[in-house]
Design a protein around this motif. Structure first.
Motif, short mmCIF file in Angstrom:
data_model
loop_
_atom_site.label_atom_id
_atom_site.label_comp_id
_atom_site.label_asym_id
_atom_site.label_seq_id
_atom_site.Cartn_x
_atom_site.Cartn_y
_atom_site.Cartn_z
N TYR A 77 0.85 -1.20 0.00
CA TYR A 77 0.00 0.00 0.00
C TYR A 77 0.88 1.24 0.00
N VAL A 78 0.62 2.14 -0.93
CA VAL A 78 1.36 3.40 -1.04
C VAL A 78 0.33 4.52 -1.16
N SER A 79 0.37 5.46 -0.20
CA SER A 79 -0.62 6.54 -0.17
C SER A 79 0.06 7.89 -0.06
N ILE A 122 -7.86 2.04 -0.20
CA ILE A 122 -7.14 1.64 1.00
C ILE A 122 -7.17 0.12 1.08
N PRO A 123 -6.25 -0.50 1.83
CA PRO A 123 -6.22 -1.97 1.88
C PRO A 123 -7.54 -2.58 2.32
N GLU A 124 -8.28 -1.89 3.20
CA GLU A 124 -9.54 -2.43 3.70
C GLU A 124 -10.54 -2.68 2.57
N THR A 125 -10.42 -1.95 1.48
CA THR A 125 -11.32 -2.18 0.34
C THR A 125 -11.05 -3.54 -0.28
N ALA A 126 -9.78 -3.89 -0.41
CA ALA A 126 -9.43 -5.23 -0.91
C ALA A 126 -9.86 -6.30 0.09
N TYR A 127 -9.67 -6.03 1.39
CA TYR A 127 -10.12 -6.99 2.39
C TYR A 127 -11.62 -7.24 2.24
N ILE A 170 -9.69 10.69 0.25
CA ILE A 170 -8.76 11.81 0.22
C ILE A 170 -8.31 12.03 -1.21
N GLU A 171 -8.62 13.20 -1.73
CA GLU A 171 -8.25 13.61 -3.08
C GLU A 171 -7.23 14.73 -2.97
N TYR A 308 -2.35 1.91 -4.76
CA TYR A 308 -1.84 3.29 -4.77
C TYR A 308 -2.99 4.27 -4.57
N GLU A 309 -2.89 5.09 -3.53
CA GLU A 309 -3.89 6.12 -3.28
C GLU A 309 -3.27 7.47 -3.64
N GLY A 310 -3.43 7.84 -4.90
CA GLY A 310 -2.83 9.07 -5.39
C GLY A 310 -3.12 9.25 -6.86
#
Length: 641
Positions: A77-79, A122-127, A170-171, A308-310
């Motif tokens: 995870y990279v944010s 975020i990782p929780e979405t994949a979870y 977060i945008e 990736y959150e970006g």
């Protein structure tokens, strides 16, 4: 010879699909083994691997842990928008998914129930996705931040028992609270959702005041891990609503068995990814790319997937992608052409790539919209790796045409996504349903049956599936795209069927115009639409975004663009209308909203699609049209003759 090898595999898959896909199915661990590969009794509604059973979460997570690979990184995870990073091992992933599944089971979620997931990257979405698969529940991911009416329409269609959400997204523009949007959507719904489970992010915790609201973290702390539930290969894994839908949502249904087989096969054969490699699809889990190649595909192949959150630019700059590739030793990178164009616009000489070691990178794959040759060539020259344009759809779930790097790398032809992937029998047909000659344009279709992993049907609407996709050409799936094949079988997708414009009886592809405009040294992006004309029927209108930092004479550039199209396409194109704009309206996946712009230019009422990235971009186009003396919404169309 690579071309011959791929064509040989195409023939094997077409002539003996039973044997071809039975072999591919050996990559998956089945609870009830495969005995029959294809069930055509209800054609054209085909079913793959009838009678077999499995669990997709087990294949993506548990089996790797049981085989001794629990310490390998599953999700990196990279944010950049929060400044956080986390390496999540397969063992950690198994524990977190199983416990979340246990928490959901405690709320009554079981096999066949639907769960809507309304979350950021975020990782929780994949979870959440994997936990649904673990329980045999059917997930439907809706973009976090989607407008409440659009979220409500999807909830009413899927009728979920549960909604999983997060307190905010977060945008680059800032924090977007999700809970007020979710509450409004739930108020609009006819269907009553029993529970809304919210993952609290520190940037903007949510008030959980409604009946049925539950705190994600608290539920997980109180839960026991849940085991993997056996499901039939033909049971649905997820529903994904196609972008830009209006009226009743159009939910693509993906099965468990065919999906697992196709994605596992594609990871090696197309993307050349082996167990332990690092794969990065810079997309969003709200799109099909995120389903197939952020979550399921890489994990089925026991690769490390990068979440990736970006953005490609602005978080913090246009060199972000290259630094992530260097830091995490990414082997194969997958993004949309629009992301590369955004980088190119800001950093045309790739100065931010200087001094960055991207030696791990072996290929860049582009998809999501047609890739113009100029963008492909620029990326190839800057990155010095094969840049592979490949083509597929939400409905197919994995590539239709691609350069299969793990099978036999083919010569790259800019403008073409190469050959049909084995399993897809692509044909270009005329309006009478007859195959056209090489070089001739027509409707791009796929001969039935579609291969494993493609849509089974539309959610609760077999008739709409038959009418919308299978009715126009019996025995074929209509992709909705127009294009042609060359003598070697390379496909050229020139745009949607409705992106063919008719200028004084001449059928011309807007994709071809865009290809030419993109050649100009000052142009970063281009979109061409057809506007009504009383004399010629339609005229092409070019909308171009210029590269940043160039000293430009706009009138001279417009004149040069008109001359360029006249030289490349011909006087028959009657290309005279050009507008320079700051930005083009796009969906969040990067598709340019040509249809919406066409309505705007032709005086039709325009409702911005729910998937639009920046609603103000339509105002930019409206102002440009008005300055040209063309129409804006609700005004009469002017005579352009």
């Amino acid at each position: 010879m690579p071309l011959n090898k791929v064509k040989q595999m195409q023939q094997q898959a077409w002539q003996n699909p039973q044997g071809f896909w039975a072999d591919a199915a050996t990559q998956i661990e089945w609870m009830q083994p495969v005995e029959q590969v294809l069930d055509d009794r209800d054609a054209p509604l085909y079913r793959w691997f009838p009678g077999a059973s499995l669990n997709t979460c087990y294949n993506a997570v548990d089996r790797h842990v049981q085989a001794g690979h629990g310490q390998q990184v599953a999700i990196q995870y990279v944010s950049p928008v929060t400044g956080t990073e986390e390496a999540i091992s397969y063992e950690q992933l198994q524990q977190r998914v199983a416990t979340l599944a246990g928490a959901m089971a405690n709320l009554g979620v079981g096999k066949g129930d639907r769960v809507v997931i309304y979350m950021p990257m975020i990782p929780e979405t994949a979870y959440a996705m994997l936990a649904c698969a673990r329980l045999g529940a059917v997930h439907s991911v809706v973009f976090g931040g989607f407008a409440p009416p659009e979220l409500a329409s999807r909830i009413d269609d899927a009728k979920p028992k549960l909604v999983l959400s997060a307190s905010c997204g977060i945008e680059p523009s800032g924090v977007i609270p999700y809970k007020p949007l979710l509450d409004k959507a739930l108020d609009l719904c006819e269907h009553r959702v029993e529970y809304a489970v919210v993952f609290q992010r520190p940037q903007c915790p949510a008030d959980l005041e409604r009946q049925g609201d539950r705190d994600w973290q608290q539920l997980v702390e109180q839960a026991e891990p849940a085991p993997c539930v056996e499901v039939a290969a033909s049971d649905p894994l997820y529903i994904l609503y196609t972008s830009g839908t209006t009226g009743r949502p159009k939910g693509v249904v993906r099965d468990n068995g065919g999906h697992a087989v196709a994605l596992a096969w594609s990871m090696k054969q197309i993307y050349n990814i082996d167990a332990g490699d690092v794969f990065w699809a810079a997309s969003d889990v709200g799109w099909v790319v995120g389903h197939s190649y952020i979550v399921y595909g890489p994990l089925l192949a026991r690769a490390t997937t990068l979440l990736y959150e970006g953005k490609p630019v602005g978080t913090p700059d246009a060199g972000a992608f290259w630094r992530v590739i260097e830091q995490y030793r990414v082997k194969t990178f997958f993004t949309a052409p629009t992301a590369i164009r955004a980088i190119k616009r800001v950093d045309a000489t790739a100065s931010l790539l200087q001094g960055v070691d991207i030696g791990s990178l072996q290929a860049l794959f582009l998809a999501g919209e047609r890739c113009d040759p100029d963008t492909l060539t620029w990326a190839s020259e800057m990155l010095r790796v094969p840049v592979v344009d490949h083509w597929w759809q939400t409905e197919t779930g994995w590539p239709i045409c691609a350069n299969p790097l793990g099978m036999a790398p083919l010569p790259i032809k800019p403008g073409s996504p190469a050959l049909a992937v084995p399993g897809y029998q692509v044909e270009v047909l005329d309006e009478q349903g007859q195959p056209v000659a090489a070089g001739q344009s027509g409707a791009v279709t796929i001969k039935l049956p579609l291969p494993p992993g493609t849509l089974m049907t539309l959610w609760n609407n077999d008739d709409r599936y038959r009418d919308g996709y299978l009715g126009r050409y019996p025995g074929y799936y209509l992709t909705g795209d127009a294009g042609y094949m060359d003598e070697e079988g390379y496909l050229y997708v020139m745009g949607r069927v409705d992106d063919i414009i008719n200028v004084a009886g001449h059928r011309l592809s807007t994709g071809r115009f865009e290809e030419v405009l993109a050649q100009h040294r000052a142009v970063a992006e281009a979109a061409v639409i057809g506007v009504k004309d009383t004399l010629k029927g339609q005229l092409p209108l070019g909308l171009v975004v210029l590269k940043q930092g160039m000293d430009t004479d706009l009138e001279r550039i417009k004149t040069e663009l008109v001359a360029l199209v006249r030289a490349e396409v011909g006087a028959v194109a009657a290309f005279k209308l050009v507008a320079v704009v700051e930005k083009l309206p796009k969906t969040r996946s990067g598709k340019i909203l040509r249809g919406t712009m066409r309505k705007l230019a032709n005086g039709e009422t325009v409702v911005p699609p729910a998937t639009i990235e920046d609603p103000d971009s339509l105002n930019v186009i409206g102002q440009a049209l008005a300055q040209m003396g063309l129409t804006t919404a609700h005004q009469p169309v002017l005579d352009l003759s």
